[in-house]
Design an enzyme around this catalytic site. Structure first.
Site, PDB file in Angstrom:
ATOM      1  CG  PHE A   1      58.291  36.680  89.820  1.00 18.36           C
ATOM      2  CD1 PHE A   1      58.981  35.664  89.186  1.00 18.36           C
ATOM      3  CD2 PHE A   1      56.952  36.875  89.518  1.00 18.36           C
ATOM      4  CE1 PHE A   1      58.335  34.857  88.264  1.00 18.36           C
ATOM      5  CE2 PHE A   1      56.315  36.080  88.610  1.00 18.36           C
ATOM      6  CZ  PHE A   1      57.000  35.063  87.979  1.00 18.36           C
TER       7      PHE A   1
ATOM      8  CE  LYS B   1      38.651  29.956  83.975  1.00 22.56           C
ATOM      9  NZ  LYS B   1      38.579  29.632  85.409  1.00 22.56           N
TER      10      LYS B   1
ATOM     11  CG  ASN C   1      37.720  32.172  88.762  1.00 25.83           C
ATOM     12  OD1 ASN C   1      37.185  31.445  89.600  1.00 25.83           O
ATOM     13  ND2 ASN C   1      38.928  31.957  88.308  1.00 25.83           N
ATOM     14  CG  ASP C   2      35.833  28.365  88.035  1.00 23.73           C
ATOM     15  OD1 ASP C   2      36.635  28.673  87.137  1.00 23.73           O
ATOM     16  OD2 ASP C   2      36.193  27.966  89.159  1.00 23.73           O
TER      17      ASP C   2
ATOM     18  CG  ASP D   1      39.288  26.749  88.032  1.00 21.73           C
ATOM     19  OD1 ASP D   1      40.110  27.373  87.347  1.00 21.73           O
ATOM     20  OD2 ASP D   1      39.181  26.874  89.264  1.00 21.73           O
ATOM     21  CE  LYS D   2      46.486  26.054  88.122  1.00 21.96           C
ATOM     22  NZ  LYS D   2      46.761  25.891  89.574  1.00 21.96           N
ATOM     23  CB  THR D   3      43.560  27.245  91.412  1.00 19.02           C
ATOM     24  OG1 THR D   3      44.718  27.462  90.607  1.00 19.02           O
ATOM     25  CG2 THR D   3      43.894  27.495  92.869  1.00 19.02           C
TER      26      THR D   3
END
Length: 1037
Positions: A450, A662, A685-686, A313-315
């Site tokens: 945005f 994932k 979420n992982d 994962d990243k964050t």
């Protein structure tokens, strides 16, 4: 669809799913049968159960039944206790209708208020789609649309308000998060799976040996058996064929040591010991959070030494999820550039009583420019203080807490705060800021929000002096297209600064403004209102209006934000890459954010030609897949093409992926690549990919403990993964492989001696060794040396493991233990058994003692054979290092052997237990003869010498990476041969054509919410049904 009248929720309460989350494999009722079922999936355990049944048949067994029952029950019990400990689970229960900040959302069973008795909710059934929700709320005859914007998912944290009411639609396993989590699978290592295959082969070979011996018994009985019936009468009803049949099963019992049950006891002890090493490793302890590393399972340690693919994962995993304002460019001048060697003290914020003292900046010239009242600098920070959707909380006077849509927004507003432009509060119509100590209120007229297409946001405000101004910030490519022609020169200078910032991996953002005419804005505002209420093409009409007003902007400058990586992430990724481990990043963030992190981690580099594949039609060095292409690529018809394309790339980053996707990517690699995979993450979420991978690692960070609770190993920082794999994983794999090779060798050798002896005892199923030696061989005489090797052996120390990460590669290739290595081990055992049987046999044939008495009796031969065996297998261990513990275990085991042997073969023991210890006087009468010791010496040399010669030739002709490194780490020269320290990676400064776009949240902004009247809450609880209904419609689960 699910139709649930609110009035009937109490009646249907028991029929709906509870909020209990179960991540364990076992419960109180299924533990015993399920655990036994899993344990008997090990073929060896099933074999010992069959062996136990055979041993209760007197006509077959020459050994007592308890010799198998005790070790089998011990193995099953120890393993069951270990599995139960590994399966400890925490279940979360809750029932919320009132949510309080900052409580995490834990949907529970439907809870109903007396106020909610006239409504009805209709919604889609439980599913795993995180990006879509369809439902309606019917209240007082009116229908209200429920979409994804009005849904709070399990795991979310309530922000921007202290509390809200909501209605729980899905609880427990029905929540979207748990629908994405996948099932808990039973994980076994590749060595375990190989062992099952090898045990089957061993059983086949055992049956082959027993068949040969049974045939030999029939032939012997038919040709010579009648000559011995005078003193060995046959049992009634036992003829020659039936004797061969009974002999087959007798040898199955006698030769069962070819797969000893002590093997599995030893394996569990080794795994437990190596798990403790991980728990006790102080170099994997994170002091700031007081978090040690934890091996949450004890069955997968050696798998850590065979990882080929890492899915991260990243964050929160690679990053700290903390943004810092590092540099900026204002009116053509760059600020924040302070060399490390001449770095000054941080800026003193004492002039600003509202400053955040956790914010650090080193360039004092920017503060001086502010104090000199530079109009460009003031406009720059005024824009940062006004152009955002941040919410401010000030529970205590002067202590501000910002809650931002993204960490980037928070970092920019915090920077403006410290430089004297403090965002203080907001209402739907105004923004209040403190400018250099003076408070001003700006009228908020419009927010041009945005989205992923615009990649910018703007606000239109009226200053206290009545001046209209549009402030804009966004990706530099978007802002530059809308600048006034007079900004050309400034734009060129700012572009150079942007390239420098991007070359350092910083996330950049361009700032611009525009003064507006009152008359023009009134006309635009009217058209904006009409477009915002249009029933058709609303978004297109608004975009046209935004494009119209966001023209002829005046450039102010640019910001550079660092998305702080966790300490040591680039170095760790570099080291793992040198170990030939492929790292794939699977993130839910948008492509720009994934790209930025890729460059920051040095996974993406400038020399990769900046080609990004998003359509899966071709490949180059870099592969970034957004969600739409990812979902398409994971279809059955495309998954193999996707995998082949990804495997051609040096770096793979899958962005905008859901938790379930994932797990699908992990399963795809497992299915087709047949490689060992590891997934690492920190959030709920992982969980799905953590469960799907062979090894799951949880990082205990800021996103809760669900990833940790579902993981096999956990720690606090990504950098610890390097030590977990390159040190603990490699050592565990090496130790386990050496243990298995040595264990099979010593037991095959032990068993094959029985096989050769059968040809000299009439195939009578007589054992060549004393019964007590058979019992104690694996338990006492050879247990400690092999355990010492398996728990303490190191081919190189941890520093050399980091210095030479290529040492990890043999584990990925299964070089230390495979079918080929097993076959070589079996051949070695055959040779050793021939030497250990025939050399003592020939040495004692027709031999007499010094006093002329005969020494060639069965008991003396048995003692000589087993002594040669114990000494030989003790010499042939493959330790890479010899510590005091190893020496103690080896010499202590040999001393134990001779002590026990002389004790059991003594007169006193025989007099106490005459039936159990028949070898009276054998030890003292045999081991005092020089020819016996010469035979032991000759046998040991003949067993050891070919092995040493083979190893020497192998090192000289085909040296491995271990053979090249190990001489450098000779433990007697450790102080002189210490590896050079790993070079610290300094940030490489270079200009770049790539500029990282500003990483807003991948969802649309909160402009509509900010300008509505629904986001501000009274501190008092609502008292009317109408107010409560508004809250429910906005925050409905």
């Amino acid at each position: 669809s699910r139709l649930t009248p609110l009035l009937e929720l109490k009646q249907t309460f028991t029929s709906l799913s509870t909020n209990a989350i179960k991540t364990s494999k076992y419960n109180t009722f299924n533990f015993l049968p399920l655990n036994l079922f899993e344990q008997f999936q090990r073929i060896a355990n099933a074999y010992f159960l069959i062996l136990l049944i055979l041993q209760v048949i007197p006509a077959i067994s020459s050994l007592s039944w308890f010799t198998t029952v005790v070790p089998l029950v011990l193995v099953l019990s120890v393993t069951a206790v270990k599995d139960a400990t590994d399966d400890i689970v925490t279940c979360i229960l809750g029932c919320f209708i009132l949510l309080m900040t900052p409580s995490p959302l834990l949907p529970d069973e439907p809870c109903v208020s007396s106020l909610l008795s006239e409504g009805e909710v209709s919604c889609e059934p439980p599913n795993s789609r995180l990006d879509r929700f369809t439902g309606t709320l019917t209240y007082a005859g009116q229908k209200y649309s429920l979409d994804n914007d009005k849904i709070l998912l399990r795991g979310c944290t309530l922000r921007n308000t202290e509390w809200c009411f909501g209605l729980v639609l899905f609880g427990g396993p029905e929540t979207k998060l748990m629908q994405n989590c996948g099932k808990t699978t039973f994980k076994r290592t590749s060595i375990d799976r190989l062992m099952n295959v090898l045990v089957l082969c061993i059983f086949g070979f055992l049956a082959f040996m027993c068949t040969i011996l049974a045939i030999g018994n029939r032939i012997w009985e038919q040709l010579w058996g009648s000559e011995f019936t005078a003193f060995l009468p046959r049992q009634g009803g036992v003829d020659t064929p039936f004797s061969g049949f009974l002999t087959f099963w007798s040898y199955v019992i006698i030769l069962n040591t070819v797969v000893p049950i002590s093997l599995y006891i030893s394996v569990e002890v080794i795994r437990l010991g190596n798990s403790f090493y991980i728990d006790w490793d102080r170099k994997m302890y994170h002091a700031s959070s007081d978090t040690p590393a934890k091996a949450r399972t004890t069955t997968l340690n050696e798998e850590l030494g065979q990882i080929k693919y890492i899915f991260s994962d990243k964050t929160g995993t690679l990053t700290q999820n903390i943004m810092t304002f590092n540099k900026c460019s204002i009116n053509g001048k760059s600020y924040g550039e302070v060399e490390m060697v001449t770095r000054k003290e941080t800026v003193d914020w004492s002039f600003n009583p509202l400053a955040d003292h956790h914010f650090f900046f080193h360039d004092h010239s920017l503060v001086e420019a502010l104090k000199l009242e530079s109009p460009e600098v003031q406009s720059f920070f005024r824009l940062l203080a006004l152009c955002h959707t941040v919410m401010a909380e000030e529970k205590i006077e002067g202590e501000l807490l910002y809650q931002a849509q993204s960490p980037d927004e928070g970092a920019l507003v915090t920077a403006a705060r410290n430089f004297g432009f403090v965002f203080r509060s907001r209402t739907p119509e105004s923004v209040t800021i403190v400018e250099m100590g003076e408070q001003h209120s700006y009228e908020l007229l419009a927010i041009l929000d945005f989205n992923n297409v615009r990649k910018r946001m703007s606000v239109i405000v009226r200053s206290p002096e009545g001046k209209l101004c549009l402030y804009c910030k966004g990706a530099d490519t978007m802002v530059y297209e809308r600048l006034d022609q007079s900004c050309t020169k400034l734009m060129d200078v700012t572009t150079e600064h942007l390239n420098e910032f991007a070359g350092e991996g910083l996330r950049t953002l361009a700032l611009a403004y525009k003064d507006l005419d009152e008359e023009y804005f009134s006309s635009w505002k009217q058209r904006h209102h009409e477009a915002s209420t249009a029933l058709e093409d609303r978004e297109d009409k608004l975009d046209l209006l935004y494009e119209e007003i966001e023209k002829d902007l005046m450039l102010l400058g640019a910001t550079a934000i660092e998305d702080k990586l966790q300490d040591g992430v680039p170095q760790t990724i570099e080291q793992l890459a040198k170990a030939d481990i492929k790292i794939w990043v699977l993130t839910g963030d948008k492509q720009e954010t994934a790209e930025n992190i890729g460059y920051s981690c040095n996974m993406l580099r400038e020399e990769m030609n900046d080609i990004f594949v998003v359509s899966a039609n071709n490949s180059d060095d870099i592969l970034l897949y957004p969600l739409s292409h990812q979902a398409y690529a994971l279809e059955r018809s495309m998954e193999l093409l996707f995998l082949r394309t990804a495997c051609l790339c040096k770096t793979v980053i899958c962005c905008r992926v859901t938790p379930l996707q994932k797990a699908q990517v992990v399963e795809l690699v497992k299915k087709y690549k047949q490689a060992v995979t590891l997934a690492i993450g920190d959030g709920a979420n992982d969980v799905s990919m953590i469960k799907a991978a062979h090894i799951g690692v949880g990082i205990s960070g800021q996103e809760g403990m669900q990833a940790v609770l579902s993981s096999d190993y956990s720690f606090a920082q990504f950098r610890f993964l390097e030590r977990l794999l390159l040190v603990h994983g490699r050592w565990s794999y090496l130790r386990m492989c050496k243990f298995l090779r040595y264990f099979f060798y010593k037991n095959f050798t032990f068993t094959f001696v029985h096989f050769w002896y059968a040809f000299f005892c009439g195939f009578s199923a007589q054992t060549v060794y004393d019964e007590w030696f058979i019992t104690l061989y694996n338990l006492v005489y050879t247990a400690l040396p092999v355990l010492g090797m398996s728990l303490f052996d190191q081919d190189v120390n941890d520093m050399w493991s980091f210095q030479h990460p290529q040492l990890y590669v043999p584990g990925q290739l299964n070089q230390y233990f495979s079918k080929t290595a097993f076959f070589k081990c079996a051949l070695h055992s055959v040779y050793s058994s021939v030497v250990l049987f025939f050399i003592p046999y020939a040495a004692m044939y027709d031999t007499v003692r010094d006093d002329g008495r005969d020494i060639a009796d069965y008991q003396s031969f048995a003692l000589l054979a087993q002594t040669c065996l114990v000494i030989t297998v003790s010499q042939l261990r493959t330790n890479s290092c010899f510590t005091l513990v190893n020496h103690f275990f080896v010499w202590g085991s040999l001393a134990m052997y001779f002590t026990v042997t002389f004790t059991m073969y003594s007169n006193g023991t025989y007099l106490i237990f005459p039936a159990s210890f028949p070898f009276i006087g054998t030890a003292r009468n045999s081991l005092n003869q020089p020819n016996v010791w010469l035979t032991i010496l000759l046998t040991s040399i003949l067993c050891v010498l070919p092995v040493l010669a083979y190893r020497f030739l192998l090192i000289q002709l085909r040296p491995t990476i271990n053979d090249k490194v190990e001489p450098l780490t000779n433990h007697t020269l450790q102080a002189k041969a210490a590896p050079p320290p790993l070079a610290s990676r300094a940030r490489i400064r270079h200009t770049s054509t790539r500029r990282s776009g500003y990483a807003f949240s991948h969802a649309a902004g909160y402009g509509d919410l900010v300008t509505s009247n629904c986001f501000l809450r009274s501190s008092k609880w609502p008292e009317t049904k109408s107010f409560l209904l508004k809250l429910i419609s906005l925050f409905l689960f």
